[in-house]
Design a protein around this motif. Structure first.
Motif, PDB file in Angstrom:
ATOM      1  N   CYS A  65      -2.552 -13.037  20.511  1.00 23.44           N
ATOM      2  CA  CYS A  65      -2.951 -11.827  21.237  1.00 23.44           C
ATOM      3  C   CYS A  65      -4.432 -11.858  21.600  1.00 23.44           C
ATOM      4  CB  CYS A  65      -2.668 -10.598  20.368  1.00 23.44           C
ATOM      5  SG  CYS A  65      -3.134  -9.078  21.192  1.00 23.44           S
ATOM      6  N   CYS A  88      -2.589  -4.489  22.660  1.00 26.54           N
ATOM      7  CA  CYS A  88      -2.852  -4.987  24.009  1.00 26.54           C
ATOM      8  C   CYS A  88      -1.836  -4.452  25.006  1.00 26.54           C
ATOM      9  CB  CYS A  88      -2.824  -6.509  24.012  1.00 26.54           C
ATOM     10  SG  CYS A  88      -1.180  -7.220  23.830  1.00 26.54           S
ATOM     11  N   CYS A 114       1.990  -3.560  20.536  1.00 21.09           N
ATOM     12  CA  CYS A 114       0.707  -4.178  20.206  1.00 21.09           C
ATOM     13  C   CYS A 114      -0.416  -3.389  20.858  1.00 21.09           C
ATOM     14  CB  CYS A 114       0.692  -5.625  20.673  1.00 21.09           C
ATOM     15  SG  CYS A 114      -0.813  -6.501  20.177  1.00 21.09           S
ATOM     16  N   HIS A 117       2.951 -13.523  18.376  1.00 25.62           N
ATOM     17  CA  HIS A 117       2.060 -12.817  19.298  1.00 25.62           C
ATOM     18  C   HIS A 117       0.738 -12.434  18.629  1.00 25.62           C
ATOM     19  CE1 HIS A 117       0.695 -10.244  22.539  1.00 25.62           C
ATOM     20  NE2 HIS A 117       0.388  -9.355  21.618  1.00 25.62           N
ATOM     21  N   THR A 143       1.528  -5.039  24.809  1.00 22.75           N
ATOM     22  CA  THR A 143       2.768  -5.802  24.775  1.00 22.75           C
ATOM     23  C   THR A 143       3.784  -5.100  23.885  1.00 22.75           C
ATOM     24  OG1 THR A 143       1.572  -7.874  25.066  1.00 22.75           O
ATOM     25  CG2 THR A 143       3.794  -8.024  24.143  1.00 22.75           C
TER      26      THR A 143
HETATM   27 ZN   LIG Z   1      -1.137  -8.144  21.728  1.00 22.84          ZN
END
Ligand SMILES: [Zn+2]
Length: 61
Positions: A58, A32, A30, A54, A34
């Motif tokens: 997120c 972010c 991801c 997610h 993750t």
């Molecule tokens: Zn994320």
């Protein structure tokens, strides 16, 4: 289970199966940071569900 690999949505979830009869393996990344990985059809199915979940939660969407 078909080909779930996105073409225009990377980062995203990526599922591969090297050959018929072998268990699928998958991973997701991801924006972010993750990430997740899974081996085996059932686990990959859970991984994809986790990824979809997610994306809804997120902080970096
Ligand atoms: Zn994320």
């Amino acid at each position: 289970m078909g080909d779930l690999a996105p073409t225009s949505d990377w980062p995203g979830v990526h599922v591969t199966r090297r050959a018929r009869g072998l268990p699928a393996s998958g991973s997701y990344t991801c924006r972010c940071g993750t990430t997740g990985r899974a081996q085996g059809d059932d686990n990959v199915r859970d991984l994809v569900a986790e990824w979809i979940d997610h994306r809804n939660t997120c902080p970096h969407r």
